[in-house]
Design an enzyme around this catalytic site. Sequence first.
Site, mmCIF file in Angstrom:
data_model
loop_
_atom_site.group_PDB
_atom_site.id
_atom_site.type_symbol
_atom_site.label_atom_id
_atom_site.label_comp_id
_atom_site.label_asym_id
_atom_site.label_seq_id
_atom_site.Cartn_x
_atom_site.Cartn_y
_atom_site.Cartn_z
ATOM 1 N N GLU A 81 3.638 20.828 60.943
ATOM 2 C CA GLU A 81 4.986 20.296 60.698
ATOM 3 C C GLU A 81 5.487 19.459 61.879
ATOM 4 O OE1 GLU A 81 7.457 23.661 59.595
ATOM 5 O OE2 GLU A 81 6.676 23.624 57.555
ATOM 6 N N GLU B 50 2.011 26.241 52.860
ATOM 7 C CA GLU B 50 2.798 27.459 53.057
ATOM 8 C C GLU B 50 3.812 27.581 51.940
ATOM 9 O OE1 GLU B 50 4.684 27.622 56.903
ATOM 10 O OE2 GLU B 50 2.891 26.914 57.962
#
Length: 489
Positions: A124, A269
């Site tokens: 991220e 995720e």
Amino acid sequence: MGSVAGHGAATAAVVLVSWLCAAAVGVGAIGANWGTQTSHPLPPDTVVRMLKDNGFQKVKLFDAEDGTMSALKKSGLEVMVGIPNDMLWTMATSMKAAQKWVDTNVSSYFNDGVSIRYVAVGNEPFLETYNGSFLQTTYPAIKNIQSALIKAGLGNQVKVTCPLNADVYTSPSTKPSDGDFRTDIHDLMIAIVKLLSDNGGAFTVNIYPFISLYIDPNFPVDYAFFEGASSPIVDGSITYTNMFDANYDTLIWALKKNGFGNLPVIVGEIGWPTDGDRNANAQMAQRFNQGFMTHIASGRGTPMRPGPVDAYLFSLIDEDEKSIQPGNFERHWGIFTYDGLPKYQLNLGTANSGGLMRAKGVKYLEKKWCVLKPSVSLNDPKIADNVGYACSMADCTSLGYKTSCGMLDVRGNISYAFNNYYQKNDQDDVACGFQNLATTTGQDPSTGTCRFGIMIEVDSAFSWRLQGLGSNFLLMLLLVLLQLCLSFS
């Protein structure tokens, strides 16, 4: 109102049929994120066995720690190995460093029987909270790792990817069909997507309906789940009744608009925490994760991307060392507790999954706990500082409004803090001093949903104990280990 029992039986039948259908259409294999930011990690061999016992086919890692990688040899589990953000600059600026990383962390394990399928470059990196720290280094790092994989002869077997938060794309109208990449990183995203596409890679995205609910108290709760929303989003002929489908399809539209409509997508995720917030509990986590598994088990995919969904649940095990800057829930994403106990029943729709199976062979310390002495007055001026110290050094994220230990009285809160510190320090007698405020007991103070844990055995907790020792001791220890290695060679 209809019969609850009849409704339950009907639901079970639908779920069973959907799993049977999933087997026929070849649903995407389900994976798990295995994070290791924990003071007392379960032995890697124990975790690998737990993954296999529960029917997981894939595992996603955030680094390439040797113990973890070695335990995965010949396990049959497909591995996504990670490069942390703090290594992006090195990988971006030095081709030699990228080649060395691939040789050490991919080639050697691949040749030893670790089924590495992806290298996740960064994690991220474009989160807006990073204030652009990794904007200049992510793309060149991906490029160099890709070149290093090709040079190592692994370009066909191992693919690069970059797990990105869903905030890299947006829709001004909330309709998926208006989706595109964020304007401030649009050109950078297209460059990354093109590189992934040219090399047979995949776009990895992390999608978190829980975070939307956490950030916005007005977010419609049922829209975060999968049973059908009272406030659906209508986009042309498509009606979206859950956030996952709408968010996923916003990405598909963003890819499609920019000429990459067929790029494979991985959900890196997805999950729901069980503690640390009023919306984080075992019931809601079970509802979300079971809903997601049932949803993808159909093999139907989403309106814009029919077919199997490739996904990794977040996460496998709780991590008591994670930063709680995003929120106290950060340490409670696991479907298993720190010691490998299932938090709730979850059928993964795999051949092995009649419900989650606990980790086998876990060894615990003695059955004793550290609590506030009954004789101590709550007005004692030493209490506040000692509780503050315990919580700063251990984990008190289960204490608070509507958390698992939110029903404790003041004495219970103090005892919980003292015990967590005591267990984290391997039941060392000194760790239950607190200026003579605390004492040990053999009677479990756990109550209701609040578990006063006992730590797993010291040999499993080696890394935590070393943190408190001096560098001279570490040097001596390394020399002894080296001597032992030499004597056996």
